[in-house]
Structure formats: structure tokens, C-alpha cells
Design a protein around this motif. Structure first.
Motif, PDB file in Angstrom:
ATOM      1  N   GLU A 199      46.744  22.894  65.921  1.00  0.00           N
ATOM      2  CA  GLU A 199      46.136  24.223  65.104  1.00  0.00           C
ATOM      3  C   GLU A 199      46.510  25.305  65.944  1.00  0.00           C
ATOM      4  N   GLN A 240      45.746  22.144  56.941  1.00  0.00           N
ATOM      5  CA  GLN A 240      47.038  21.025  56.910  1.00  0.00           C
ATOM      6  C   GLN A 240      47.181  20.217  55.943  1.00  0.00           C
ATOM      7  N   TYR A 243      51.239  23.263  58.299  1.00  0.00           N
ATOM      8  CA  TYR A 243      50.164  24.288  58.436  1.00  0.00           C
ATOM      9  C   TYR A 243      50.545  25.182  57.638  1.00  0.00           C
TER      10      TYR A 243
END
Length: 101
Positions: A49, A69, A74
Motif C-alpha cells: 500500500e 484494494q 489499488y
């Protein structure tokens, strides 16, 4: 040893190996779900991330409002200093930018 204990020992002897097989099968299902392939034993490499955020902030400077996600994508929302919200889609497998708006 009374009959109750004997039965318990016999049941435990029969159940324990099956419990290990079931647990191993669940682990394989978890790996299958993660990789998305049935025959693959190596997991699919994904960016973190934090890496996705870094990539998104190269396109739009600002504060990250949200990151989600879904599958291999993402979705990052960034609030610019001018007050505009930007949404950036990042490929979670290779870090490429899918779209910005």
C-alpha cells in the motif's frame, strides 16, 4: 483405564491425522485464493500500500484520504492543497498507473 478414556484415546488417534489433513487443505485453499491460480505454488508478488501511495503522490501531491484494494487494483484518493480530490488507480501487481481523475 475405564472404557470412556479408551474410547477418547481411540477417537483422538483417529481424528488427529484427519485434522492435520484438513488444516493443510485449508492452507492450500488460502494460497489458491491469494494467487488466483490453481496450479501455481508461488505467490503473486504485489506492491505494498505504501508503494502504491508513493506512486500516486508522484502524480498528485496532497494528503491521502483513502486507499482500497480490490483484486489487483489499488484505488487511492488524494486531497490536493487546492481542495481537489483526485482518484488514482494503481496496478497492485506491477505498480503501473491504470488511470487518474
Amino acid at each position: 483405564m475405564n472404557i470412556g478414556w479408551k474410547i477418547l484415546v481411540i477417537l483422538m488417534t483417529l481424528i488427529a491425522p484427519n485434522a492435520l489433513l484438513i488444516a493443510a487443505g485449508q492452507n492450500n485453499k488460502a494460497n489458491h485464493h491469494r494467487t488466483g491460480t490453481e496450479n501455481s505454488t508461488s505467490p503473486v508478488a504485489e506492491i505494498t500500500e505504501q508503494k502504491a501511495i508513493t506512486i500516486a503522490q508522484q502524480h498528485f501531491k496532497g494528503r491521502v484520504l483513502a486507499i482500497n484494494q480490490k483484486g489487483h487494483t489499488y484505488r487511492i484518493k488524494i486531497l490536493s492543497q487546492q481542495g481537489t480530490v483526485h482518484t488514482i488507480l494503481i496496478n497492485a501487481l506491477d505498480g503501473s498507473v491504470i488511470s487518474t481523475h
